[in-house]
Design an enzyme around this catalytic site. Structure first.
Site, PDB file in Angstrom:
ATOM      1  N   ILE A 149      -9.191 -27.895 -10.652  1.00  0.00           N
ATOM      2  CA  ILE A 149      -9.042 -28.096  -9.208  1.00  0.00           C
ATOM      3  C   ILE A 149     -10.126 -27.326  -8.451  1.00  0.00           C
ATOM      4  O   ILE A 149     -10.765 -27.839  -7.538  1.00  0.00           O
ATOM      5  CB  ILE A 149      -7.656 -27.622  -8.739  1.00  0.00           C
ATOM      6  CG1 ILE A 149      -6.574 -28.517  -9.328  1.00  0.00           C
ATOM      7  CG2 ILE A 149      -7.565 -27.621  -7.202  1.00  0.00           C
ATOM      8  CD1 ILE A 149      -5.166 -28.043  -9.044  1.00  0.00           C
ATOM      9  N   LYS A 188     -15.229 -36.708 -33.789  1.00  0.00           N
ATOM     10  CA  LYS A 188     -14.417 -37.397 -32.784  1.00  0.00           C
ATOM     11  C   LYS A 188     -15.097 -37.409 -31.409  1.00  0.00           C
ATOM     12  O   LYS A 188     -15.442 -36.358 -30.873  1.00  0.00           O
ATOM     13  CB  LYS A 188     -13.053 -36.697 -32.661  1.00  0.00           C
ATOM     14  CG  LYS A 188     -12.190 -36.877 -33.901  1.00  0.00           C
ATOM     15  CD  LYS A 188     -11.798 -38.342 -34.022  1.00  0.00           C
ATOM     16  CE  LYS A 188     -10.885 -38.610 -35.192  1.00  0.00           C
ATOM     17  NZ  LYS A 188     -10.749 -40.045 -35.446  1.00  0.00           N
ATOM     18  N   LYS A 224     -22.347 -44.762 -30.297  1.00  0.00           N
ATOM     19  CA  LYS A 224     -21.027 -44.954 -29.682  1.00  0.00           C
ATOM     20  C   LYS A 224     -20.926 -44.137 -28.386  1.00  0.00           C
ATOM     21  O   LYS A 224     -20.480 -44.636 -27.347  1.00  0.00           O
ATOM     22  CB  LYS A 224     -19.950 -44.514 -30.680  1.00  0.00           C
ATOM     23  CG  LYS A 224     -18.557 -44.824 -30.250  1.00  0.00           C
ATOM     24  CD  LYS A 224     -17.603 -44.588 -31.412  1.00  0.00           C
ATOM     25  CE  LYS A 224     -16.168 -44.618 -30.944  1.00  0.00           C
ATOM     26  NZ  LYS A 224     -15.265 -44.148 -31.977  1.00  0.00           N
ATOM     27  N   CYS A 382     -26.763   5.073 -17.756  1.00  0.00           N
ATOM     28  CA  CYS A 382     -25.936   5.310 -16.577  1.00  0.00           C
ATOM     29  C   CYS A 382     -24.823   6.317 -16.890  1.00  0.00           C
ATOM     30  O   CYS A 382     -25.086   7.506 -16.966  1.00  0.00           O
ATOM     31  CB  CYS A 382     -25.416   3.989 -16.022  1.00  0.00           C
ATOM     32  SG  CYS A 382     -25.028   4.148 -14.271  1.00  0.00           S
ATOM     33  N   HIS A 508     -30.121   0.849 -15.301  1.00  0.00           N
ATOM     34  CA  HIS A 508     -29.690  -0.112 -16.319  1.00  0.00           C
ATOM     35  C   HIS A 508     -30.901  -0.898 -16.821  1.00  0.00           C
ATOM     36  O   HIS A 508     -31.095  -2.057 -16.417  1.00  0.00           O
ATOM     37  CB  HIS A 508     -28.678  -1.088 -15.712  1.00  0.00           C
ATOM     38  CG  HIS A 508     -27.343  -0.475 -15.468  1.00  0.00           C
ATOM     39  ND1 HIS A 508     -26.347  -0.479 -16.404  1.00  0.00           N
ATOM     40  CD2 HIS A 508     -26.858   0.186 -14.396  1.00  0.00           C
ATOM     41  CE1 HIS A 508     -25.280   0.150 -15.921  1.00  0.00           C
ATOM     42  NE2 HIS A 508     -25.566   0.564 -14.703  1.00  0.00           N
ATOM     43  N   GLU A 510     -31.343  -2.371 -19.453  1.00  0.00           N
ATOM     44  CA  GLU A 510     -30.986  -3.574 -20.235  1.00  0.00           C
ATOM     45  C   GLU A 510     -31.149  -4.854 -19.419  1.00  0.00           C
ATOM     46  O   GLU A 510     -31.394  -5.917 -19.977  1.00  0.00           O
ATOM     47  CB  GLU A 510     -29.552  -3.457 -20.775  1.00  0.00           C
ATOM     48  CG  GLU A 510     -28.410  -3.510 -19.751  1.00  0.00           C
ATOM     49  CD  GLU A 510     -28.053  -2.157 -19.151  1.00  0.00           C
ATOM     50  OE1 GLU A 510     -28.906  -1.249 -19.178  1.00  0.00           O
ATOM     51  OE2 GLU A 510     -26.922  -2.009 -18.635  1.00  0.00           O
TER      52      GLU A 510
HETATM   53  N1  GLN Z   1     -19.064   5.419 -13.201  1.00  0.00           N
HETATM   54  C1  GLN Z   1     -20.390   5.951 -13.055  1.00  0.00           C
HETATM   55  C2  GLN Z   1     -20.843   5.933 -11.603  1.00  0.00           C
HETATM   56  O1  GLN Z   1     -20.319   5.190 -10.816  1.00  0.00           O
HETATM   57  C3  GLN Z   1     -21.369   5.223 -13.948  1.00  0.00           C
HETATM   58  C4  GLN Z   1     -21.535   3.776 -13.618  1.00  0.00           C
HETATM   59  C5  GLN Z   1     -22.249   3.013 -14.680  1.00  0.00           C
HETATM   60  O2  GLN Z   1     -22.282   3.415 -15.840  1.00  0.00           O
HETATM   61  N2  GLN Z   1     -22.821   1.882 -14.332  1.00  0.00           N
HETATM   62  O3  GLN Z   1     -21.741   6.635 -11.240  1.00  0.00           O
END
Ligand code: GLN
Length: 541
Positions: A149, A188, A224, A382, A508, A510
């Site tokens: 929905i 299928k 098909k 972090c 971060h 990553e």
């Molecule tokens: N909790 C921690 C902060 O807010 C680390 C946050 C995190 O790892 N992204 O600073």
């Protein structure tokens, strides 16, 4: 003028629409087109920032600080592009915009309805992103499964866009499942037929069917599907499981999807340029060596909760010609009396990942203590950096009971604390330090060597910071502050130079790793892990 591709999914959820969208984008990027990916999410949350990683996996953060669905991570990694807040549109965002407009009086006198007001807002947001990114092609993935929905307004909006823009400028790709049943693995097609009927009911006839299947599709099955679903046989694309997700674009290219899309949208025919991608997939499939990195986290039961970290580790293996195995360790398990040694003695490196709240925190600190004392390569991300500082304060600086204000009210030594400007924030959504910030990398540090640069930019998502009152104490005991904000106020990176690889970052990294451009901090970790593994092997001999 931008061409638009819309990706929908049928039969079951988690069918791989995100990887399909990302892979299709890669095929167009290989051909040199500017591609803007977009995710349309039917949920009513304004963004993914307030959603639990247990339920929804990782929250992906864009350069401009949007907290988004993890599919944007796939788009960025496969297409090597940077998404923006406009790349993610949710029902929550759409309704917020429509309701604000109504309160302003923009529709004065009118009855505000799903069609046209909600659908117009969706179309506006799609067009706005195409313009912002100056895209040759915009690929929008619609979350959920056809028949839900919640997704109807999005499907109606993309249906209208065909009428608005014409056949040559719009294309519908439907990702569907072809199950096999019975002892003979009979293929299928009925679920796919039904899901296409469902789409047609809404007024959308797919141009391409991407068929997820455990087994290769026999020719008669393809025919098909083509006949019953009204899609030409060459647009029935088989998608079986492959050893690495990064191989998916290559299988699509081999199935002719790239050329089909180019001619269907009347794009300029260009070389498919597969060499770089083929090379990295080949390394991923045939690595010379391998190593094992432990990732300690608090959401490890959901395989998607640390998606970008897992991918960044995989990417970091490529230049090291190494497979990177990940051993997930739930931080709670490090708190039940078994020493960290028992979990970590046979791994080659350790990542302590991001997280919120105090569950499992002492386990993370224990793992870091073991890594610091035993020379195990360590990378704290972090919360991982924050806990490395807590561990160092307690066990090296002798600040007993040192902690983060997030974990304990009024700790005796609040080495991690809230900045004054964060103290009065009451709204939870989008109230953290979010998005890209610059960082000065300190001369003479390992960080400088790894980055090869003194000015870097990384993405952030956190509230707490290292407390400057303890800066000197940490430094006097051998912790090096290797990255600071340009105003020197915020500690962004730390390291311990007496250790082979003990690195922490408040950011971060990553989120910025790509298979074709692995992130240097992950690459450095894997390199250190391989060196340790080689040393251990040599000492056993
Ligand atoms: N909790 C921690 C902060 O807010 C680390 C946050 C995190 O790892 N992204 O600073």
């Amino acid at each position: 003028m931008t061409k638009f591709i819309f990706v929908t999914g049928g039969v079951v959820s988690s069918i791989g629409k995100g990887i399909t969208t990302a892979s299709l984008g890669r095929l167009l990027r290989n051909r040199g087109f500017t591609v803007a990916p977009m995710k349309l999410d039917p949920y009513i949350n304004v963004d993914a920032g307030t959603m639990s990683p247990h339920q929804h996996g990782e929250v992906f953060v864009t350069d401009d600080g949007a907290e988004t669905d993890l599919d944007l991570g796939h788009y960025e990694r496969f297409m090597d592009v940077s998404c923006t807040s406009g790349s993610s549109l949710t029902t929550g965002k759409v309704y917020s915009a429509v309701i604000s407009a109504e309160r302003r009086g923009d529709y004065l006198g009118g009855t505000v309805q799903v069609i046209p007001h909600v659908t117009n807002e969706i179309k506006r947001a799609i067009q706005a992103l195409a313009k912002e990114q100056e895209a040759d092609v915009l690929i929008a993935e619609i979350g959920g499964t056809v028949g839900d929905i919640e997704s109807l307004p999005f499907l109606e909006a993309i249906r209208q866009m065909r009428t608005d823009l014409g056949h040559e400028n719009t294309m519908y790709v439907h990702v569907t499942l072809i199950p096999t049943v019975g002892p003979w693995q009979e293929v299928k097609t009925k679920p796919t037929q039904h899901s296409v009927y469902k789409l047609r009911e809404i007024g959308i006839a797919p141009d391409v069917l991407v068929c997820r299947s455990e087994v290769p599709l026999p020719n008669d099955v393809r025919e098909k599907i083509s006949l019953f679903c009204g899609v030409p046989p060459q647009a029935v694309i088989e998608s079986t499981n492959v050893p690495t997700i990064y191989e998916v674009p290559l299988t699509y290219e081999a199935a002719g999807l790239g050329d089909f899309v180019v001619s269907r949208l009347n794009l300029e025919k260009r070389d498919a340029n597969l060499a770089q991608w083929e090379k990295l997939v080949d390394t991923l499939k045939h690595p010379k060596t391998e190593c094992t990195i432990a990732v300690v986290g608090k959401y490890t039961q959901n395989g998607d909760a640390y998606k970008s970290i897992a991918e960044a580790l995989t990417h970091a293996g490529i230049p090291n010609d190494s497979k990177v195995n990940i051993r997930w360790i739930e931080s709670d398990n490090l708190e039940n009396g078994t020493p960290a040694e028992a979990f970590l003695e046979d791994v080659d490196g350790l990542v302590v990942g991001p997280g919120f709240g105090n569950r499992g925190i002492e386990g993370k600190i224990e793992a870091i203590r073991f890594a610091r004392e035993s020379g195990l390569p360590f990378f704290g991300i972090c919360l991982g950096l924050q806990m490395a500082v807590v561990e160092f304060a307690r066990n090296v600086c002798g600040l007993e009971g040192a902690n983060s204000e997030e974990m304990l009210d009024n700790p005796p030594y609040p080495v991690i604390h809230l900045l004054p400007e964060q103290k009065h924030v009451t709204e939870k959504g989008a109230s953290m330090r979010l998005g890209t910030y610059p960082c000065n990398v300190v001369h003479g540090t390992l960080a400088e060597k790894i980055y090869g640069n003194n000015r870097i930019e990384e993405r952030h998502r956190h509230r707490y910071e290292v407390n400057n009152d303890f800066r000197e104490k940490l430094q006097n005991h051998g912790m090096v502050i290797s990255g600071v904000s340009p105003d020197y106020r915020l500690i962004e990176m730390i390291e311990v130079p007496t250790h082979p690889y003990f690195v922490g970052t408040q950011a971060h990294p990553e989120f910025k790793s790509r298979p074709n451009r692995p992130h240097p901090l992950f690459e450095g970790l894997v390199q250190a892990a391989l060196a340790r593994k080689a040393n251990t092997a040599a000492s056993v001999l």
